[in-house]
Write an enzyme that holds these catalytic residues in place. Sequence first.
Site, PDB file in Angstrom:
ATOM      1  N   ASP A 156    -101.556  46.924   1.719  1.00 48.60           N
ATOM      2  CA  ASP A 156    -100.464  47.003   0.872  1.00 48.60           C
ATOM      3  C   ASP A 156    -100.795  48.181  -0.203  1.00 48.60           C
ATOM      4  O   ASP A 156    -101.989  48.224  -0.762  1.00 48.60           O
ATOM      5  CB  ASP A 156    -100.730  45.705   0.092  1.00 48.60           C
ATOM      6  CG  ASP A 156    -100.130  44.475   0.769  1.00 48.60           C
ATOM      7  OD1 ASP A 156     -99.794  44.804   2.044  1.00 48.60           O
ATOM      8  OD2 ASP A 156     -99.747  43.269   0.214  1.00 48.60           O
ATOM      9  N   ASP A 198     -94.225  40.275   9.672  1.00 49.80           N
ATOM     10  CA  ASP A 198     -95.482  40.463   9.090  1.00 49.80           C
ATOM     11  C   ASP A 198     -96.743  39.507   9.555  1.00 49.80           C
ATOM     12  O   ASP A 198     -96.395  38.459   9.511  1.00 49.80           O
ATOM     13  CB  ASP A 198     -95.491  39.970   7.504  1.00 49.80           C
ATOM     14  CG  ASP A 198     -96.606  40.634   6.580  1.00 49.80           C
ATOM     15  OD1 ASP A 198     -97.608  41.098   7.366  1.00 49.80           O
ATOM     16  OD2 ASP A 198     -96.415  40.299   5.465  1.00 49.80           O
ATOM     17  N   GLY A 245    -101.328  48.604   9.870  1.00 43.46           N
ATOM     18  CA  GLY A 245    -101.977  49.802  10.706  1.00 43.46           C
ATOM     19  C   GLY A 245    -102.978  49.137  11.820  1.00 43.46           C
ATOM     20  O   GLY A 245    -103.740  50.207  12.544  1.00 43.46           O
ATOM     21  N   GLU A 249     -98.368  45.263  10.194  1.00 45.73           N
ATOM     22  CA  GLU A 249     -99.517  44.787  10.604  1.00 45.73           C
ATOM     23  C   GLU A 249    -100.602  45.637  10.197  1.00 45.73           C
ATOM     24  O   GLU A 249    -101.753  45.875  10.835  1.00 45.73           O
ATOM     25  CB  GLU A 249     -99.508  44.938  12.234  1.00 45.73           C
ATOM     26  CG  GLU A 249     -98.611  45.924  12.938  1.00 45.73           C
ATOM     27  CD  GLU A 249     -98.441  47.228  12.051  1.00 45.73           C
ATOM     28  OE1 GLU A 249     -97.243  47.822  11.822  1.00 45.73           O
ATOM     29  OE2 GLU A 249     -99.534  47.855  12.024  1.00 45.73           O
TER      30      GLU A 249
HETATM   31  C1  GAL Z   1     -98.248  41.196   3.017  1.00 42.46           C
HETATM   32  C2  GAL Z   1     -97.335  42.561   3.041  1.00 42.46           C
HETATM   33  C3  GAL Z   1     -96.608  42.801   1.686  1.00 42.46           C
HETATM   34  C4  GAL Z   1     -95.619  41.765   1.372  1.00 42.46           C
HETATM   35  C5  GAL Z   1     -96.354  40.407   1.286  1.00 42.46           C
HETATM   36  C6  GAL Z   1     -95.658  39.305   1.458  1.00 42.46           C
HETATM   37  O1  GAL Z   1     -98.816  41.207   3.903  1.00 42.46           O
HETATM   38  O2  GAL Z   1     -98.031  43.879   3.358  1.00 42.46           O
HETATM   39  O3  GAL Z   1     -95.804  43.865   1.734  1.00 42.46           O
HETATM   40  O4  GAL Z   1     -94.601  41.472   2.556  1.00 42.46           O
HETATM   41  O5  GAL Z   1     -97.244  40.254   2.490  1.00 42.46           O
HETATM   42  O6  GAL Z   1     -96.320  37.829   1.323  1.00 42.46           O
END
Ligand code: GAL
Length: 524
Positions: A349, A289, A328, A326
């Site tokens: 998200d 991420d 997109g 990321e």
């Molecule tokens: C976001 C991600 C989520 C989750 C979260 C955890 O950036 O899109 O799916 O993983 O972080 O902190």
Amino acid sequence: MQAIQGSEGALLRRGMEREEMQSMQTIERKLWSVAACATVFVSLAVCSGPLNAQSLAGRWAATGPALMNGELHRSTLELAQTGSDLTGRLVALGYSVDVKGHSTGSHFELFAWDPKVPLIVGDLVNGELHWVQWNSPFVARPVTPETELPKLAYIEPPALHNVPYNGLAKTPPMGWNSWNLFAEKVDDKTVRTMADAMVSSGMKDAGYIYVNIDDTWEGVRDAKGNLQSNAKFPDMKALAEYVHSKGLKIGIYSSPGPRTCGEYPASYGHEEQDAKTFAAWGIDYLKYDWCSAGNIYKNDALQPVYQKMGDALHTSGRAIAYSLCEYGMGGVEKWAPAVSGNLWRTTGDINDSWESMIGNVEQQVPTAPYAGPGHWNDPDMLEIGNGHMTADEYRTHMSLWSLAAAPLLAGNDIRTMTETTRSILLNKEVIAIDQDPLGKQASPVKNGNFETWVKPLADGGVAVGVVNLGPAAAEATVKAADLKFAKVGKARDLWAHKDVKFTDGVYTASVPSHGVLLLRVEGK
Ligand code: GAL
């Protein structure tokens, strides 16, 4: 929200009306700034920083609650103020984002990703900012050299090359992920019991194989720099063995930045070491991420930075599915397969709402040509069964993810799911659309309140989904000609589980609001 209600409530209890409070605060602020700035010896920093009377402008260093590894949430907030308008940037250990909002007296609200819901709601209290963010209290004081966030050495991204394909994810990955429902409340026991439930509920037999731990499992690095798990996960290797003993696979989470979005230690500068650790634990899937990598790199570094972990996984000695997260950015669909990415996020998200779900899947339509065996667009994980959409909406969610050849990562509590949730996640005829070996991603055509998605299948047939976006039930019509068939052979309604008949090349059915008609159709 308690801190906010507390401080505001306390002032109101002292018998002041809100307007009275605000005008007093304005007078106070003016007096303060005159006094401070008129003093000959006063430094410029005082006149321009947060010490300047009650202005919110300046740079603030905040600490929040403790993480599961004993460290604290930390951030700096840089604010400029014009009248009651506030603009600025929040840089946290795990991410950074532009903010804007307004103040009313000493009270302020700042918005970031969601223009409707404030990210930060707080008050200026005795020269400190007290705010609530993600239901947690933060306290900020003017930044000092000691409270600046740690600065890490810049690591130059590598030159580009192709990372060999790992041979995984010939069809979109299926499994479960902890984030959507449990967030930081995931632990060893949750994962073990979820693995048990994946077997007993029939999820495993239906193809849901990965049990994925998202953010907040991380501890700190040991003296040799090896990343440890925190107390919630006492023994990752033993946990992986347990999950494997159920015939399932296990996934984990990290970031190319120094910290994850949840602010835990991540893989910046430790890519090979972490990949080896994951391999030694028996990990089968990594969600990687971007998070705090955005504090260090611009978006043009996305590919080389993701390539680094692609290389590290490739040489880790274990086949580990590689999930790029990321949001997109950076034209990811064009280069993700070159870094051996098996799936990549195409959006921000998801949340458990109709707008978010439909928005995410529609947003990734332009990336459709880039999906195929081994590499998939990912409009984020499933929310089916999490309780804030209707059963019709969840059936549409499952249908659209399958038509879009999206990864199917359940995000609900498999241990306690209702029969309705079960019937949606475990509809094998719909799963077969998602898992079709041709690996084509459907794109929609809009017609009034209907959106029609057609996905070509390996057997020469198609799956067609007609979604009713409107507020009331309506009659949907599917024409053989729209499916490029002269005549229709077998046709089946995949939610009613029954064959249906096209008459003169046309099939009509009533579709509830936000519901879907999903057919598998063969030509003749
Ligand atoms: C976001 C991600 C989520 C989750 C979260 C955890 O950036 O899109 O799916 O993983 O972080 O902190």
